[in-house]
Design a protein around this motif. Structure first.
Motif, short mmCIF file in Angstrom:
data_model
loop_
_atom_site.label_atom_id
_atom_site.label_comp_id
_atom_site.label_asym_id
_atom_site.label_seq_id
_atom_site.Cartn_x
_atom_site.Cartn_y
_atom_site.Cartn_z
N VAL A 83 8.50 3.87 -12.95
CA VAL A 83 7.52 4.15 -11.88
C VAL A 83 7.98 5.28 -10.97
CG1 VAL A 83 6.45 1.86 -11.88
CG2 VAL A 83 8.50 2.26 -10.49
N ASP A 84 8.92 6.09 -11.47
CA ASP A 84 9.41 7.26 -10.73
C ASP A 84 10.11 6.88 -9.43
OD1 ASP A 84 9.87 10.00 -10.64
OD2 ASP A 84 8.07 10.37 -9.42
N SER A 85 10.65 5.65 -9.36
CA SER A 85 11.46 5.25 -8.21
C SER A 85 12.89 5.75 -8.40
CB SER A 85 11.48 3.72 -8.06
OG SER A 85 10.24 3.24 -7.63
N GLN A 86 13.66 5.70 -7.35
CA GLN A 86 15.06 6.10 -7.39
C GLN A 86 15.89 4.93 -7.89
OE1 GLN A 86 17.06 9.02 -6.59
NE2 GLN A 86 18.41 7.62 -7.67
N PRO A 87 16.52 5.03 -9.09
CA PRO A 87 17.38 3.94 -9.55
C PRO A 87 18.69 3.92 -8.77
CG PRO A 87 17.32 5.72 -11.19
CD PRO A 87 16.40 6.12 -10.07
N PRO A 103 20.39 6.15 -16.37
CA PRO A 103 19.33 7.14 -16.17
C PRO A 103 19.83 8.29 -15.28
CG PRO A 103 18.47 4.93 -15.82
CD PRO A 103 19.97 4.81 -15.95
N ALA A 104 19.30 9.47 -15.52
CA ALA A 104 19.67 10.63 -14.70
C ALA A 104 19.43 10.32 -13.23
CB ALA A 104 18.86 11.85 -15.13
N ASN A 105 20.29 10.82 -12.39
CA ASN A 105 20.16 10.71 -10.93
C ASN A 105 20.33 9.29 -10.39
OD1 ASN A 105 19.59 13.52 -10.76
ND2 ASN A 105 17.49 13.08 -11.35
N THR A 106 20.91 8.38 -11.17
CA THR A 106 21.18 7.04 -10.66
C THR A 106 22.22 7.13 -9.55
OG1 THR A 106 20.69 5.98 -12.78
CG2 THR A 106 22.05 4.73 -11.24
N LEU A 107 21.92 6.52 -8.42
CA LEU A 107 22.88 6.44 -7.33
C LEU A 107 23.73 5.19 -7.55
CD1 LEU A 107 20.50 7.25 -4.33
CD2 LEU A 107 21.98 8.83 -5.60
N ILE A 108 25.02 5.27 -7.23
CA ILE A 108 25.94 4.16 -7.47
C ILE A 108 26.65 3.80 -6.17
CG2 ILE A 108 27.95 3.38 -8.79
CD1 ILE A 108 27.12 5.58 -10.89
N PHE A 109 26.65 2.50 -5.86
CA PHE A 109 27.30 1.98 -4.66
C PHE A 109 28.14 0.77 -5.01
CE2 PHE A 109 23.59 4.21 -3.07
CZ PHE A 109 24.06 4.85 -1.93
N GLU A 110 29.14 0.49 -4.19
CA GLU A 110 29.99 -0.68 -4.41
C GLU A 110 29.18 -1.97 -4.35
OE1 GLU A 110 33.26 -1.12 -5.26
OE2 GLU A 110 33.18 1.05 -5.61
N GLY A 162 0.80 -1.21 0.00
CA GLY A 162 0.00 0.00 0.00
C GLY A 162 0.84 1.27 0.00
N VAL A 163 1.92 1.28 -0.78
CA VAL A 163 2.81 2.44 -0.83
C VAL A 163 2.91 2.97 -2.26
CG1 VAL A 163 4.16 1.66 1.15
CG2 VAL A 163 4.90 1.06 -1.16
N ASP A 164 3.37 4.19 -2.35
CA ASP A 164 3.64 4.82 -3.64
C ASP A 164 5.09 4.53 -3.99
OD1 ASP A 164 3.83 6.47 -5.83
OD2 ASP A 164 3.42 8.32 -4.75
N LEU A 165 5.36 4.25 -5.25
CA LEU A 165 6.73 3.94 -5.68
C LEU A 165 7.58 5.18 -5.94
CD1 LEU A 165 5.87 1.00 -8.09
CD2 LEU A 165 7.28 0.84 -6.02
N ALA A 166 6.98 6.34 -6.02
CA ALA A 166 7.73 7.56 -6.31
C ALA A 166 8.81 7.79 -5.25
CB ALA A 166 6.80 8.76 -6.38
N GLY A 167 10.05 7.87 -5.72
CA GLY A 167 11.16 8.15 -4.83
C GLY A 167 11.71 6.94 -4.08
N LEU A 168 10.99 5.86 -4.09
CA LEU A 168 11.43 4.64 -3.38
C LEU A 168 12.65 4.06 -4.09
CD1 LEU A 168 9.00 2.07 -2.05
CD2 LEU A 168 10.85 1.25 -3.49
N TRP A 169 13.64 3.60 -3.35
CA TRP A 169 14.86 3.06 -3.94
C TRP A 169 14.64 1.65 -4.47
CZ3 TRP A 169 20.09 4.27 -1.15
CH2 TRP A 169 20.23 5.66 -1.00
N PHE A 170 15.08 1.42 -5.70
CA PHE A 170 15.13 0.08 -6.28
C PHE A 170 16.58 -0.18 -6.66
CE2 PHE A 170 14.60 -2.81 -10.10
CZ PHE A 170 14.52 -3.96 -9.32
N VAL A 171 17.16 -1.21 -6.03
CA VAL A 171 18.58 -1.52 -6.18
C VAL A 171 18.75 -2.67 -7.16
CG1 VAL A 171 20.70 -2.20 -4.99
CG2 VAL A 171 18.98 -0.82 -3.78
N GLY A 172 19.55 -2.44 -8.19
CA GLY A 172 19.81 -3.48 -9.17
C GLY A 172 21.22 -3.40 -9.71
#
Length: 177
Positions: free
Chosen positions: A137-141, A158-165, A115-125
């Protein structure tokens, strides 16, 4: 609710171009199990959205996939954490489903479940398909360099993709913010 959605192969466990076909081949990436447990203990719900076309290809069956996910849940529980909803796409790339990433069907299923909105939610791949599903879905890549992540870094992200080790670095960032 603090919800984090993860891809599986290449993020939580080692990936293989020959597919992960058994529980014995399902090998956690160092630090990933502890990362999920730490997130869980810090109040995060950690869900999983994973393409599993090996089912459609006949490489393994649903019982084997469920056994892998049971193993994941057991390992995280041993560290004091919990894994939330696990959603998978059993279809091949040419079946025309709406769940196979980069389409966002699995992410929408998880959002509906909680029951949540996906906007801004982090999806890690670790793949471009994961990042594209997040954007749809306007989530944070969020890209990790494990699995196919290092190769994905060489593409136009994609713009604004966050990158982690790795997933452990993602967990540290989320827990300490």
């Amino acid at each position: 609710m603090k919800l984090l959605i993860l891809d599986r192969d290449g993020v939580i466990n080692e990936d293989s171009d020959a597919y992960i076909k058994s529980v014995d081949e399902w090998i956690p990436i160092p630090g990933s199990i502890d990362a999920i447990a730490q997130l869980s203990k810090a109040g995060w719900t950690v869900a999983v959205a994973t393409n599993q076309s090996g089912i459609a290809r006949g490489y393994y069956d649903l019982a084997t996939l469920e056994a892998m996910h049971t193993r994941l849940r057991e390992l995280v529980a041993e560290q004091g954490g919990e894994v939330g909803k696990i959603v998978y796409c059993p279809h091949g790339p040419d079946e025309g489903c709406n769940c196979r990433k980069p389409l966002p069907g699995m992410l929408k299923t998880i959002a509906d479940h909680y029951g949540v909105d996906l906007a801004g939610l982090w999806f890690v791949g670790d793949s471009m398909g994961d990042l594209e599903a997040a954007v749809a879905v306007d989530s944070q890549p969020v890209l990790v360099k494990t699995g196919k992540g290092s190769k994905t870094l060489g593409k136009t992200l994609p713009a604004n993709t966050l990158i982690f080790e790795d997933l452990a670095a993602v967990a540290r960032a989320l827990i300490h913010t």
